[in-house]
Motif scaffolding. Structure first.
Motif, PDB file in Angstrom:
ATOM      1  N   GLN A 144       0.832  -1.193   0.000  1.00  0.00           N
ATOM      2  CA  GLN A 144       0.000   0.000   0.000  1.00  0.00           C
ATOM      3  C   GLN A 144       0.873   1.250   0.000  1.00  0.00           C
ATOM      4  O   GLN A 144       0.593   2.226  -0.713  1.00  0.00           O
ATOM      5  CB  GLN A 144      -0.926  -0.013   1.220  1.00  0.00           C
ATOM      6  N   HIS A 145       1.939   1.221   0.775  1.00  0.00           N
ATOM      7  CA  HIS A 145       2.860   2.356   0.829  1.00  0.00           C
ATOM      8  C   HIS A 145       3.457   2.622  -0.548  1.00  0.00           C
ATOM      9  O   HIS A 145       3.502   3.769  -1.020  1.00  0.00           O
ATOM     10  CB  HIS A 145       3.970   2.074   1.849  1.00  0.00           C
ATOM     11  N   VAL A 146       3.918   1.574  -1.219  1.00  0.00           N
ATOM     12  CA  VAL A 146       4.539   1.727  -2.537  1.00  0.00           C
ATOM     13  C   VAL A 146       3.558   2.301  -3.551  1.00  0.00           C
ATOM     14  O   VAL A 146       3.899   3.200  -4.331  1.00  0.00           O
ATOM     15  CB  VAL A 146       5.098   0.363  -3.020  1.00  0.00           C
ATOM     16  N   LEU A 147       2.313   1.811  -3.550  1.00  0.00           N
ATOM     17  CA  LEU A 147       1.324   2.299  -4.514  1.00  0.00           C
ATOM     18  C   LEU A 147       0.914   3.737  -4.223  1.00  0.00           C
ATOM     19  O   LEU A 147       0.771   4.552  -5.147  1.00  0.00           O
ATOM     20  CB  LEU A 147       0.106   1.375  -4.511  1.00  0.00           C
ATOM     21  N   MET A 206      -2.976  -7.884  -3.317  1.00  0.00           N
ATOM     22  CA  MET A 206      -4.127  -6.997  -3.136  1.00  0.00           C
ATOM     23  C   MET A 206      -4.600  -6.453  -4.475  1.00  0.00           C
ATOM     24  O   MET A 206      -3.827  -6.267  -5.420  1.00  0.00           O
ATOM     25  CB  MET A 206      -3.785  -5.837  -2.205  1.00  0.00           C
ATOM     26  N   SER A 207      -5.892  -6.201  -4.541  1.00  0.00           N
ATOM     27  CA  SER A 207      -6.489  -5.523  -5.676  1.00  0.00           C
ATOM     28  C   SER A 207      -6.457  -4.023  -5.409  1.00  0.00           C
ATOM     29  O   SER A 207      -6.743  -3.578  -4.295  1.00  0.00           O
ATOM     30  CB  SER A 207      -7.930  -6.003  -5.875  1.00  0.00           C
ATOM     31  N   VAL A 208      -6.074  -3.272  -6.426  1.00  0.00           N
ATOM     32  CA  VAL A 208      -6.035  -1.818  -6.326  1.00  0.00           C
ATOM     33  C   VAL A 208      -7.060  -1.264  -7.314  1.00  0.00           C
ATOM     34  O   VAL A 208      -6.931  -1.469  -8.527  1.00  0.00           O
ATOM     35  CB  VAL A 208      -4.636  -1.259  -6.656  1.00  0.00           C
ATOM     36  N   VAL A 209      -8.070  -0.597  -6.794  1.00  0.00           N
ATOM     37  CA  VAL A 209      -9.147  -0.060  -7.625  1.00  0.00           C
ATOM     38  C   VAL A 209      -8.939   1.443  -7.774  1.00  0.00           C
ATOM     39  O   VAL A 209      -8.784   2.165  -6.788  1.00  0.00           O
ATOM     40  CB  VAL A 209     -10.529  -0.347  -7.013  1.00  0.00           C
ATOM     41  N   ALA A 234       4.904 -10.713  -3.458  1.00  0.00           N
ATOM     42  CA  ALA A 234       6.212 -11.308  -3.737  1.00  0.00           C
ATOM     43  C   ALA A 234       6.923 -10.603  -4.887  1.00  0.00           C
ATOM     44  O   ALA A 234       8.157 -10.652  -4.983  1.00  0.00           O
ATOM     45  CB  ALA A 234       6.044 -12.797  -4.051  1.00  0.00           C
ATOM     46  N   ALA A 235       6.167  -9.960  -5.764  1.00  0.00           N
ATOM     47  CA  ALA A 235       6.759  -9.286  -6.925  1.00  0.00           C
ATOM     48  C   ALA A 235       6.763  -7.768  -6.769  1.00  0.00           C
ATOM     49  O   ALA A 235       6.982  -7.042  -7.745  1.00  0.00           O
ATOM     50  CB  ALA A 235       5.991  -9.678  -8.192  1.00  0.00           C
ATOM     51  N   LEU A 236       6.546  -7.276  -5.552  1.00  0.00           N
ATOM     52  CA  LEU A 236       6.373  -5.845  -5.324  1.00  0.00           C
ATOM     53  C   LEU A 236       7.562  -5.033  -5.825  1.00  0.00           C
ATOM     54  O   LEU A 236       7.392  -3.974  -6.440  1.00  0.00           O
ATOM     55  CB  LEU A 236       6.147  -5.583  -3.830  1.00  0.00           C
ATOM     56  N   GLY A 237       8.773  -5.518  -5.568  1.00  0.00           N
ATOM     57  CA  GLY A 237       9.965  -4.740  -5.924  1.00  0.00           C
ATOM     58  C   GLY A 237      10.446  -4.933  -7.342  1.00  0.00           C
ATOM     59  O   GLY A 237      11.503  -4.403  -7.709  1.00  0.00           O
ATOM     60  N   HIS A 238       9.709  -5.645  -8.159  1.00  0.00           N
ATOM     61  CA  HIS A 238      10.166  -5.973  -9.508  1.00  0.00           C
ATOM     62  C   HIS A 238       9.412  -5.228 -10.596  1.00  0.00           C
ATOM     63  O   HIS A 238       9.564  -5.550 -11.777  1.00  0.00           O
ATOM     64  CB  HIS A 238      10.043  -7.487  -9.755  1.00  0.00           C
TER      65      HIS A 238
END
Length: 256
Positions: A144-147, A206-209, A234-238
């Motif tokens: 959530q922070h990254v998005l 998570m789904s981001v709407v 798991a793929a957040l940083g990629h």
């Protein structure tokens, strides 16, 4: 501070106090604490003791909007018991915050418009149920922070957040409400008045709407446009999330 429990006769009731050892948590985390009961001038039979999370939810009615405190994430602490006169009792507990718990903090800032608390519920036979409510902070998950940071990098200023009753269509939403985080317009996207972001968080992703208020033109009216994407923890940083959001927003702007 101890709070009075009403005895069946209206006088001489016991008292309850909840002390939280955890004042901040992330969705999916554990809030630990202790519930202390102190018997009053009369013995009381207690049906059960539990804790639940509470947030203020906006509800739309036919002719107006209102707010109500809504409980979620119920955790049983103890079953039936008899509380003798003047007796002190303590019960430790650990309550897991649901993954969809609304967040109240992001990047060291409080999100205006959203509050979460932990409520202790003591059900008393022959008397009014008692409750003790303690506010807690809910920090953003790493994803959530990254998005949210990516949205701000695209020039959208954070404004506020609220929690609305209802369900997001075609989502795996578990709770009867969802949080909307509102951003103002960005100079990079003059076609949009504002942007709202909703997270439907689960264990592994998570789904981001995305919901944007698109400005009208001389040949078309303004409208709300939507999109959604899935974030795998798991793929957040990629991935370049600012780039992904830019791609999504461009597609939303181009819709007629």
């Amino acid at each position: 501070m101890f709070k009075k429990l009403l005895a069946a006769a209206g006088v001489g009731g016991a008292e309850v106090e909840t002390e939280l050892f955890t004042h901040g948590v992330q969705p999916g985390g554990i809030v630990e604490g202790v519930i202390r009961l102190r018997g009053g001038n009369v013995a009381q039979d207690i049906s059960r003791i539990a804790v639940e999370f509470v947030t203020r939810v906006e509800q739309e009615y036919e002719d107006h909007e209102g707010h109500r405190d809504t409980g979620f994430g119920w955790t049983a602490v103890h079953g039936p018991l008899h509380l003798p006169v003047g007796a002190p009792l303590e019960f430790r507990f650990g309550a897991r915050a649901p993954m969809e718990t609304p967040i109240t903090f992001y990047n060291g800032r409080q999100l205006p418009g959203t509050q979460v608390a932990l409520r202790t519920v003591v059900e008393i036979q022959g008397a009014v149920d008692a409750a003790d409510t303690d506010p807690i902070g809910v920090g953003a998950l790493p994803a959530q922070h990254v998005l949210l940071e990516a949205v701000e990098r695209l020039g959208f200023p954070l404004r506020s957040a609220d929690v609305e009753a209802g369900r997001i269509r075609n989502s795996a939403q578990q709770l009867p409400f969802y949080q909307e985080i509102e951003f103002g317009g960005s100079h990079n996207y003059p076609q949009l008045n504002q942007l709202e972001v909703t997270f439907i968080a689960a264990e592994h992703g998570m789904s981001v709407v995305l919901e944007a208020d698109k400005r009208g033109t001389w040949y078309s009216e303004g409208s709300d446009v939507f999109d959604a994407l899935w974030v795998d923890y798991a793929a957040l940083g990629h991935r370049d999330w600012a780039g992904e959001l830019h791609h999504r927003l461009a597609g939303m702007i181009s819709r007629r």
